[in-house]
Design a protein around this motif. Sequence first.
Motif, PDB file in Angstrom:
ATOM      1  N   GLU A 344       0.821  -1.203   0.000  1.00 60.27           N
ATOM      2  CA  GLU A 344       0.000   0.000   0.000  1.00 60.27           C
ATOM      3  C   GLU A 344       0.860   1.260   0.000  1.00 60.27           C
ATOM      4  O   GLU A 344       0.595   2.206  -0.747  1.00 60.27           O
ATOM      5  N   GLN A 345       1.900   1.268   0.842  1.00 56.93           N
ATOM      6  CA  GLN A 345       2.771   2.439   0.872  1.00 56.93           C
ATOM      7  C   GLN A 345       3.546   2.585  -0.429  1.00 56.93           C
ATOM      8  O   GLN A 345       3.755   3.700  -0.926  1.00 56.93           O
ATOM      9  N   ALA A 346       3.968   1.450  -1.012  1.00 57.49           N
ATOM     10  CA  ALA A 346       4.712   1.502  -2.271  1.00 57.49           C
ATOM     11  C   ALA A 346       3.845   2.051  -3.396  1.00 57.49           C
ATOM     12  O   ALA A 346       4.310   2.845  -4.228  1.00 57.49           O
ATOM     13  N   VAL A 347       2.580   1.641  -3.435  1.00 58.98           N
ATOM     14  CA  VAL A 347       1.672   2.147  -4.471  1.00 58.98           C
ATOM     15  C   VAL A 347       1.411   3.639  -4.265  1.00 58.98           C
ATOM     16  O   VAL A 347       1.423   4.420  -5.223  1.00 58.98           O
ATOM     17  N   ARG A 348       1.177   4.041  -3.021  1.00 59.58           N
ATOM     18  CA  ARG A 348       0.977   5.473  -2.746  1.00 59.58           C
ATOM     19  C   ARG A 348       2.170   6.289  -3.244  1.00 59.58           C
ATOM     20  O   ARG A 348       2.018   7.323  -3.896  1.00 59.58           O
ATOM     21  N   ARG A 349       3.383   5.820  -2.881  1.00 59.80           N
ATOM     22  CA  ARG A 349       4.590   6.561  -3.285  1.00 59.80           C
ATOM     23  C   ARG A 349       4.734   6.598  -4.804  1.00 59.80           C
ATOM     24  O   ARG A 349       5.095   7.628  -5.366  1.00 59.80           O
ATOM     25  N   ALA A 350       4.462   5.460  -5.467  1.00 62.36           N
ATOM     26  CA  ALA A 350       4.645   5.386  -6.918  1.00 62.36           C
ATOM     27  C   ALA A 350       3.689   6.326  -7.643  1.00 62.36           C
ATOM     28  O   ALA A 350       4.081   7.031  -8.585  1.00 62.36           O
ATOM     29  N   VAL A 351       2.427   6.359  -7.223  1.00 57.19           N
ATOM     30  CA  VAL A 351       1.442   7.242  -7.859  1.00 57.19           C
ATOM     31  C   VAL A 351       1.800   8.708  -7.595  1.00 57.19           C
ATOM     32  O   VAL A 351       1.798   9.539  -8.513  1.00 57.19           O
ATOM     33  N   ALA A 352       2.144   9.034  -6.343  1.00 53.82           N
ATOM     34  CA  ALA A 352       2.496  10.418  -6.001  1.00 53.82           C
ATOM     35  C   ALA A 352       3.756  10.858  -6.744  1.00 53.82           C
ATOM     36  O   ALA A 352       3.845  11.996  -7.223  1.00 53.82           O
ATOM     37  N   ARG A 353       4.737   9.945  -6.856  1.00 52.70           N
ATOM     38  CA  ARG A 353       5.978  10.282  -7.568  1.00 52.70           C
ATOM     39  C   ARG A 353       5.688  10.584  -9.033  1.00 52.70           C
ATOM     40  O   ARG A 353       6.237  11.524  -9.615  1.00 52.70           O
ATOM     41  N   TRP A 354       4.807   9.792  -9.649  1.00 54.19           N
ATOM     42  CA  TRP A 354       4.446  10.025 -11.051  1.00 54.19           C
ATOM     43  C   TRP A 354       3.799  11.400 -11.196  1.00 54.19           C
ATOM     44  O   TRP A 354       4.126  12.152 -12.125  1.00 54.19           O
ATOM     45  N   LEU A 355       2.894  11.740 -10.297  1.00 50.36           N
ATOM     46  CA  LEU A 355       2.168  13.009 -10.389  1.00 50.36           C
ATOM     47  C   LEU A 355       3.080  14.208 -10.140  1.00 50.36           C
ATOM     48  O   LEU A 355       2.825  15.299 -10.652  1.00 50.36           O
ATOM     49  N   ARG A 356       4.140  14.017  -9.349  1.00 46.40           N
ATOM     50  CA  ARG A 356       5.038  15.135  -9.040  1.00 46.40           C
ATOM     51  C   ARG A 356       6.163  15.273 -10.071  1.00 46.40           C
ATOM     52  O   ARG A 356       7.004  16.166  -9.926  1.00 46.40           O
ATOM     53  N   THR A 357       6.196  14.409 -11.079  1.00 43.64           N
ATOM     54  CA  THR A 357       7.196  14.515 -12.140  1.00 43.64           C
ATOM     55  C   THR A 357       6.652  15.423 -13.236  1.00 43.64           C
ATOM     56  O   THR A 357       5.678  15.076 -13.909  1.00 43.64           O
ATOM     57  N   ASP A 358       7.263  16.601 -13.383  1.00 47.32           N
ATOM     58  CA  ASP A 358       6.745  17.597 -14.325  1.00 47.32           C
ATOM     59  C   ASP A 358       6.582  17.043 -15.731  1.00 47.32           C
ATOM     60  O   ASP A 358       5.612  17.351 -16.428  1.00 47.32           O
ATOM     61  N   THR A 359       7.542  16.225 -16.177  1.00 48.42           N
ATOM     62  CA  THR A 359       7.497  15.693 -17.536  1.00 48.42           C
ATOM     63  C   THR A 359       6.240  14.876 -17.759  1.00 48.42           C
ATOM     64  O   THR A 359       5.599  14.968 -18.814  1.00 48.42           O
ATOM     65  N   ASN A 360       5.865  14.049 -16.791  1.00 49.01           N
ATOM     66  CA  ASN A 360       4.682  13.200 -16.945  1.00 49.01           C
ATOM     67  C   ASN A 360       3.426  14.044 -17.127  1.00 49.01           C
ATOM     68  O   ASN A 360       2.608  13.778 -18.011  1.00 49.01           O
ATOM     69  N   VAL A 361       3.264  15.056 -16.281  1.00 48.01           N
ATOM     70  CA  VAL A 361       2.068  15.899 -16.367  1.00 48.01           C
ATOM     71  C   VAL A 361       2.069  16.684 -17.669  1.00 48.01           C
ATOM     72  O   VAL A 361       1.038  16.829 -18.329  1.00 48.01           O
ATOM     73  N   ARG A 362       3.233  17.180 -18.073  1.00 51.09           N
ATOM     74  CA  ARG A 362       3.313  17.978 -19.301  1.00 51.09           C
ATOM     75  C   ARG A 362       2.945  17.150 -20.528  1.00 51.09           C
ATOM     76  O   ARG A 362       2.331  17.647 -21.472  1.00 51.09           O
ATOM     77  N   GLU A 363       3.315  15.883 -20.548  1.00 49.99           N
ATOM     78  CA  GLU A 363       3.004  15.034 -21.693  1.00 49.99           C
ATOM     79  C   GLU A 363       1.504  14.815 -21.857  1.00 49.99           C
ATOM     80  O   GLU A 363       1.037  14.482 -22.946  1.00 49.99           O
TER      81      GLU A 363
END
Length: 555
Positions: A344-363
């Motif tokens: 559960e903690q790993a999934v939370r971190r992975a999703v939050a990390r993806w959302l905080r990566t500017d490149t991912n959101v910009r794409e």
Amino acid sequence: MAKPKNKLRCAIYTRKSTDEGLDKDFNSLDAQREACAAYVLSQQHEGWTLLPEFYDDGGHSGGTLERPALQQLLADVQAAKIDVVVVYKIDRLTRSLADFAKIVDVLDEAEASFVSVTQAFSTTSSMGRLTLNVLLSFAQFEREVGAERIRDKIAASKAKGMWMGGSVPLGYKAVDRKLVVIPKEAETVREIMRRYLEADSIRALVGELRRDGIVSKRYVSKRGNAKGGNPFKRGSLTWLLSNPLYVGEVRHKDKTYPGQHDAIVDQETFDSIQRKLKARGSSGSAAGPKRRLALLAGMIRDDRGRPMSPTHTKNHGRRYTYYASNMNDDSDAPALRLPAGEIEQAVRRAVARWLRTDTNVRELMTSKQANEKQRAFENAEQLAADVEHLAVSNASEVLSRIALSVAVGENGISGSFEPATALGISENDEGTPIKAHFKIPFERQNYGHEPRLRLQPAEPDRVAKDDRLVELLGRAFAANEELLQMDEVTAGTIKTTKLRHLQRLARLSYLDPTIIRSILNGTQPKGLSARSLWRMGDLPIRFADQRDALGFSHS
């Protein structure tokens, strides 16, 4: 006769974080290029010549290397087409220490150098690199402070009851960033909530709504495509039933505030629904109210497509919780187990990390409007905070809303979710949901006939900076600068104790750049502290000896 200088081919790189103003005849990129060109011209006597190619990145953040012009620039450096990279300021090239290190490696390999026009630094010497690292740490700090300001702005706005964007819920429409009730949709919401109070379960209500043609909110994207209108699923229905927006409130993390919009459902009905949801969520367990809530229930499956359900064991009075494969579908294959808390903690971190990566959101973004991009980044930061910090029940609703799916396979754990709608971003032209993907590594171990899975230790998402160490480095560079500006007369007028103190401080400014970067990033060895570094007697001259003495060779 003077010996002719070697010819140095210079390339100018310019960058601006937003698209705003780039359509003007003379914009920020032109101003940067003009200043850099004048500097190159001033160095003509040193053999500097300006290349005609333009390396301009308009509308790209300095927090990532995924920039078209920068990638082309680095490719030309590697192809030995460029000798000197010229920028207006260091933060035009990058705002990240880690990215700067990668760029320097490319320049070193190609025997090229880097020059900032408005700051007297270059990468041609180790001292120059060291000073650049310190300067870049402040650029990175400024970027992080900006993110904190956005989070504070969201928190303050929600405390005032303002709606801060994202997907507009059924029953409302957004007008000037405010929620306005749509009477017909509002009646649908009230009908759904009345039905739930009469239904046996959410699953039964999903079937009723599907049978009667009651679907999710319909809307038209910015490209004119019709969206929504889909049958409700269990997760989206749970989110609707528990959304405090419908009683005129705004939620921020685990708190709610009176909203500036009108309520659709009365408080008494909403409270009755919440009591029923809570009762349904804790029934059927001997543990009663102590039963552990499962964050990923209904969202996680194994490599055979079997749902992985929450379960637990007890040993010496301690309770251990897992997600285990459901054996109803295929009893011949062994069940897979994963420790619940870890996944559960790993999934939370992975999703939050993806959302905080500017490149991912910009794409994901198709709009070129600066205010819409800013809003998407604000929504991404808020969504990441919700995923990481909300209570399990609320976080589970958020993950259901973005259609999280986790698959446990032979080679690792993979996941996907649909962030676009939650960020207020239009989907693609085909109308298919835009999916984000992540992976989580694990180790597979056998306990008798049953395979169990253990997650590999994850790197921390946020570095643990030692503020005292960073402050000591800052004082060291300040002391070094003060000493360099002294003449012999001035030095003679200073008390011996103060002079020795400055000298002792200044020696730390000659640390290996790798050590400096590690301290600024918070990845230094655990035993290294400001006290131990200050009390170190003799500081080795060779960088390798410094790393060995301070424990970096063993970390």
